[in-house]
Design a protein around this motif. Structure first.
Motif, PDB file in Angstrom:
ATOM      1  N   GLU A  79     -79.173  32.598  -8.707  1.00  0.00           N
ATOM      2  CA  GLU A  79     -79.284  31.361  -8.303  1.00  0.00           C
ATOM      3  C   GLU A  79     -81.066  30.958  -9.048  1.00  0.00           C
ATOM      4  O   GLU A  79     -81.477  29.436  -8.676  1.00  0.00           O
ATOM      5  N   ALA A  80     -81.585  31.763  -9.670  1.00  0.00           N
ATOM      6  CA  ALA A  80     -83.040  31.317 -10.531  1.00  0.00           C
ATOM      7  C   ALA A  80     -82.265  30.533 -11.561  1.00  0.00           C
ATOM      8  O   ALA A  80     -82.725  28.997 -11.877  1.00  0.00           O
ATOM      9  N   VAL A  81     -81.072  30.838 -12.124  1.00  0.00           N
ATOM     10  CA  VAL A  81     -80.765  29.833 -13.057  1.00  0.00           C
ATOM     11  C   VAL A  81     -79.699  28.615 -12.702  1.00  0.00           C
ATOM     12  O   VAL A  81     -80.157  27.335 -13.756  1.00  0.00           O
ATOM     13  N   LEU A  82     -79.131  28.801 -11.407  1.00  0.00           N
ATOM     14  CA  LEU A  82     -78.524  27.282 -11.218  1.00  0.00           C
ATOM     15  C   LEU A  82     -80.486  26.453 -10.811  1.00  0.00           C
ATOM     16  O   LEU A  82     -79.456  25.836 -10.520  1.00  0.00           O
ATOM     17  N   ASP A  83     -80.898  26.882 -10.158  1.00  0.00           N
ATOM     18  CA  ASP A  83     -82.193  25.500 -10.172  1.00  0.00           C
ATOM     19  C   ASP A  83     -82.111  25.453 -11.061  1.00  0.00           C
ATOM     20  O   ASP A  83     -82.126  24.059 -10.959  1.00  0.00           O
ATOM     21  N   GLU A  84     -82.474  25.754 -11.778  1.00  0.00           N
ATOM     22  CA  GLU A  84     -83.102  25.366 -13.063  1.00  0.00           C
ATOM     23  C   GLU A  84     -82.167  24.813 -13.810  1.00  0.00           C
ATOM     24  O   GLU A  84     -82.454  23.609 -14.670  1.00  0.00           O
ATOM     25  N   LEU A  85     -80.981  24.616 -14.038  1.00  0.00           N
ATOM     26  CA  LEU A  85     -79.651  23.346 -14.241  1.00  0.00           C
ATOM     27  C   LEU A  85     -78.943  23.554 -13.527  1.00  0.00           C
ATOM     28  O   LEU A  85     -78.056  22.354 -13.209  1.00  0.00           O
ATOM     29  N   SER A  86     -79.824  22.505 -12.595  1.00  0.00           N
ATOM     30  CA  SER A  86     -79.016  21.768 -10.905  1.00  0.00           C
ATOM     31  C   SER A  86     -78.676  20.470 -11.261  1.00  0.00           C
ATOM     32  O   SER A  86     -77.625  19.805 -10.614  1.00  0.00           O
ATOM     33  N   THR A  87     -79.505  19.785 -12.064  1.00  0.00           N
ATOM     34  CA  THR A  87     -79.050  18.335 -12.835  1.00  0.00           C
ATOM     35  C   THR A  87     -78.427  19.185 -14.108  1.00  0.00           C
ATOM     36  O   THR A  87     -77.571  17.736 -13.787  1.00  0.00           O
ATOM     37  N   GLU A  88     -78.993  19.732 -14.733  1.00  0.00           N
ATOM     38  CA  GLU A  88     -77.935  20.013 -16.679  1.00  0.00           C
ATOM     39  C   GLU A  88     -76.628  19.984 -15.746  1.00  0.00           C
ATOM     40  O   GLU A  88     -75.465  19.213 -16.605  1.00  0.00           O
ATOM     41  N   ILE A  89     -76.352  20.913 -15.202  1.00  0.00           N
ATOM     42  CA  ILE A  89     -74.552  20.994 -14.927  1.00  0.00           C
ATOM     43  C   ILE A  89     -73.736  19.007 -14.251  1.00  0.00           C
ATOM     44  O   ILE A  89     -72.896  19.401 -14.916  1.00  0.00           O
ATOM     45  N   PRO A  90     -74.688  19.052 -13.159  1.00  0.00           N
ATOM     46  CA  PRO A  90     -73.951  18.408 -12.812  1.00  0.00           C
ATOM     47  C   PRO A  90     -73.304  17.093 -13.909  1.00  0.00           C
ATOM     48  O   PRO A  90     -72.060  15.729 -13.644  1.00  0.00           O
ATOM     49  N   LYS A  91     -74.741  16.702 -15.132  1.00  0.00           N
ATOM     50  CA  LYS A  91     -74.618  15.513 -15.809  1.00  0.00           C
ATOM     51  C   LYS A  91     -73.537  15.647 -16.763  1.00  0.00           C
ATOM     52  O   LYS A  91     -72.943  14.998 -16.858  1.00  0.00           O
ATOM     53  N   ASN A  92     -73.428  17.462 -16.725  1.00  0.00           N
ATOM     54  CA  ASN A  92     -72.347  17.235 -18.164  1.00  0.00           C
ATOM     55  C   ASN A  92     -70.683  18.044 -17.866  1.00  0.00           C
ATOM     56  O   ASN A  92     -70.045  17.640 -18.379  1.00  0.00           O
ATOM     57  N   ASP A  93     -70.286  17.621 -16.429  1.00  0.00           N
ATOM     58  CA  ASP A  93     -69.606  18.034 -15.408  1.00  0.00           C
ATOM     59  C   ASP A  93     -69.202  19.521 -16.431  1.00  0.00           C
ATOM     60  O   ASP A  93     -67.427  18.842 -16.340  1.00  0.00           O
ATOM     61  N   PRO A  94     -69.316  20.558 -16.623  1.00  0.00           N
ATOM     62  CA  PRO A  94     -68.334  21.439 -17.024  1.00  0.00           C
ATOM     63  C   PRO A  94     -67.494  21.907 -16.185  1.00  0.00           C
ATOM     64  O   PRO A  94     -67.273  21.809 -15.280  1.00  0.00           O
ATOM     65  N   LEU A  95     -66.488  22.783 -16.570  1.00  0.00           N
ATOM     66  CA  LEU A  95     -65.787  23.585 -15.984  1.00  0.00           C
ATOM     67  C   LEU A  95     -66.421  24.682 -15.863  1.00  0.00           C
ATOM     68  O   LEU A  95     -66.670  25.252 -16.884  1.00  0.00           O
ATOM     69  N   LEU A  96     -66.913  25.309 -14.816  1.00  0.00           N
ATOM     70  CA  LEU A  96     -67.945  26.131 -14.717  1.00  0.00           C
ATOM     71  C   LEU A  96     -67.185  27.340 -13.995  1.00  0.00           C
ATOM     72  O   LEU A  96     -66.151  27.067 -13.056  1.00  0.00           O
ATOM     73  N   ILE A  97     -66.943  28.338 -15.233  1.00  0.00           N
ATOM     74  CA  ILE A  97     -66.297  30.009 -14.838  1.00  0.00           C
ATOM     75  C   ILE A  97     -67.201  30.653 -14.066  1.00  0.00           C
ATOM     76  O   ILE A  97     -68.101  30.488 -15.046  1.00  0.00           O
ATOM     77  N   SER A  98     -67.683  31.498 -13.119  1.00  0.00           N
ATOM     78  CA  SER A  98     -68.491  32.261 -12.556  1.00  0.00           C
ATOM     79  C   SER A  98     -67.955  33.905 -12.286  1.00  0.00           C
ATOM     80  O   SER A  98     -67.227  33.826 -12.151  1.00  0.00           O
ATOM     81  N   ILE A  99     -68.359  34.304 -12.849  1.00  0.00           N
ATOM     82  CA  ILE A  99     -68.101  36.153 -13.235  1.00  0.00           C
ATOM     83  C   ILE A  99     -69.126  36.811 -12.634  1.00  0.00           C
ATOM     84  O   ILE A  99     -69.053  38.085 -12.240  1.00  0.00           O
ATOM     85  N   VAL A 100     -70.739  36.615 -11.682  1.00  0.00           N
ATOM     86  CA  VAL A 100     -70.874  37.760 -10.944  1.00  0.00           C
ATOM     87  C   VAL A 100     -70.764  37.404  -9.497  1.00  0.00           C
ATOM     88  O   VAL A 100     -70.214  37.160  -8.694  1.00  0.00           O
ATOM     89  N   ALA A 101     -70.652  38.989  -9.865  1.00  0.00           N
ATOM     90  CA  ALA A 101     -70.188  39.772  -8.642  1.00  0.00           C
ATOM     91  C   ALA A 101     -70.604  39.666  -7.034  1.00  0.00           C
ATOM     92  O   ALA A 101     -72.371  39.018  -7.590  1.00  0.00           O
ATOM     93  N   GLY A 102     -70.157  39.149  -6.845  1.00  0.00           N
ATOM     94  CA  GLY A 102     -70.846  39.390  -5.014  1.00  0.00           C
ATOM     95  C   GLY A 102     -71.166  37.378  -4.649  1.00  0.00           C
ATOM     96  O   GLY A 102     -71.422  37.585  -3.689  1.00  0.00           O
ATOM     97  N   TYR A 103     -71.354  36.461  -6.116  1.00  0.00           N
ATOM     98  CA  TYR A 103     -71.438  35.591  -5.441  1.00  0.00           C
ATOM     99  C   TYR A 103     -70.483  34.924  -4.834  1.00  0.00           C
ATOM    100  O   TYR A 103     -69.764  33.942  -5.811  1.00  0.00           O
ATOM    101  N   LYS A 104     -70.633  33.767  -3.530  1.00  0.00           N
ATOM    102  CA  LYS A 104     -69.158  32.504  -3.743  1.00  0.00           C
ATOM    103  C   LYS A 104     -69.550  31.604  -4.210  1.00  0.00           C
ATOM    104  O   LYS A 104     -70.339  30.889  -4.535  1.00  0.00           O
ATOM    105  N   ILE A 105     -68.035  31.453  -4.121  1.00  0.00           N
ATOM    106  CA  ILE A 105     -68.160  29.787  -4.644  1.00  0.00           C
ATOM    107  C   ILE A 105     -68.881  28.812  -3.764  1.00  0.00           C
ATOM    108  O   ILE A 105     -69.347  27.685  -4.597  1.00  0.00           O
TER     109      ILE A 105
END
Ligand SMILES: NC(=O)c1ccc[n+]([C@@H]2O[C@H](COP(=O)([O-])OP(=O)(O)OC[C@H]3O[C@@H](n4cnc5c(N)ncnc54)[C@H](OP(=O)(O)O)[C@@H]3O)[C@@H](O)[C@H]2O)c1
Length: 272
Positions: A79-105
């Motif tokens: 959650e801390a990582v997603l908060d940190e990147l909450s502007t950067e990721i949507p701006k770059n619009d990558p295909l995001l693959i999460s391997i974080v166990a138990g963390y829902k889409i």
């Protein structure tokens, strides 16, 4: 727009990121197209030394460099990582693959608040030797032609299958945790093998080779599993004696029960 791997980035440089990077490079993926970030200089240097990939302590730098982004951090920091990147990721619009166990889409979507293409993956530890089994599931924005990217990323570390996200808890209990059950079996067989008077590494080799052979036979044979079992079991013989005890102690039923309860545990821990 069709996504291809092109440049791939990893947020997190731990065991699973290393296994996937190793698989990609083994499959001739260009190392100069791989970007990795994590806080520890030592881990990054090790990855750079082993695979000549691009490394950075700055997660943003990785997000800005790639079209496929793998989230490979532990659940307690996601959650801390997603908060940190909450502007950067949507701006770059990558295909995001999460391997974080138990963390829902849905949790990722809530954090990033965008129409990002997201795939969730659940690999298991034999991925580290290219023999993993991974489940993949996609959000609504993934179209058929996007699927080749996660398929080739996880295909580089073993077998893949697509699943409904609601089946991830059972998959986790069955295949994610599965290697632990096999190690448990090997430990028990090793204990039973003490009377062979061989050293531990020799018995380990004999037992693991027997398991590898049996598993390959089960995989390749056209015979059903019960027929394969019957072929080893002569009436009144040695195998029959052992199976009689396993059946009396309801070992098969206990295995099924254990997996179903582990699947429930995954649900209560916040899985799908
Ligand atoms: N291992 C498995 O069998 C397996 C199977 C299925 C799913 N998973 C999932 O895969 C994920 C990774 O597991 P793992 O075994 O690879 O864990 P790991 O070895 O502990 O790796 C986690 C990585 O995340 C890095 N990290 C920590 N905080 C960070 C931050 N703020 N920004 C960027 N990176 C950060 C760590 O960096 P430093 O160490 O440098 O501090 C480390 O490199 C977990 O969510 C796990 O649930 C693992």
């Amino acid at each position: 727009m069709k996504k291809n791997i092109s440049n791939i980035g990893f947020i997190g440089a731990g065991n699973m990121a290393t296994a996937i990077i190793s698989g990609l490079i083994r499959n001739k993926f260009n190392n100069s197209h791989v970007f990795v970030s994590s806080p520890e200089e030592d881990h990054l240097e090790k990855l750079k030394g082993n695979f000549s990939v691009n490394v950075s302590k700055d997660n943003r730098e990785v997000v800005n460099s790639v079209s496929t982004l793998v989230l490979a951090v532990k659940p307690n920091v996601v959650e801390a990582v997603l908060d940190e990147l909450s502007t950067e990721i949507p701006k770059n619009d990558p295909l995001l693959i999460s391997i974080v166990a138990g963390y829902k889409i849905a949790s990722i979507e809530d954090k990033l608040d965008s129409k990002l293409k997201i795939v969730r993956a659940m690999p298991n530890t034999p991925a580290s030797i290219g023999m993993g089994v991974s489940a993949l599931t996609a959000n609504q924005w993934i179209v058929e032609e996007d699927k080749s990217v996660p398929e080739s990323v996880f295909g580089s570390i073993g077998l893949t299958c697509w699943l409904e996200e609601s089946a991830f808890d059972l998959f986790t209990a069955l295949i994610g945790s599965g290697p632990a059950y096999i190690f448990y079996l090997i430990e028990a067989l090793q204990e039973a093998a003490k009377g062979l008077n061989l050293d531990e590494s020799t018995t380990k080799e004999l037992i693991t080779e027997m398991i590898k052979g049996s598993s390959t036979l089960a995989n390749q044979s056209e015979d059903s599993l019960s027929l394969l079992r019957e072929k080893v079991t002569s009436p009144g013989g040695v195998t029959e004696k052992a199976l009689e005890i396993l059946n009396r102690k309801e070992v098969g039923r206990s295995i099924i029960e254990a997996i179903l309860e582990a699947s429930d545990k995954s649900k209560t821990l916040g899985g799908s």
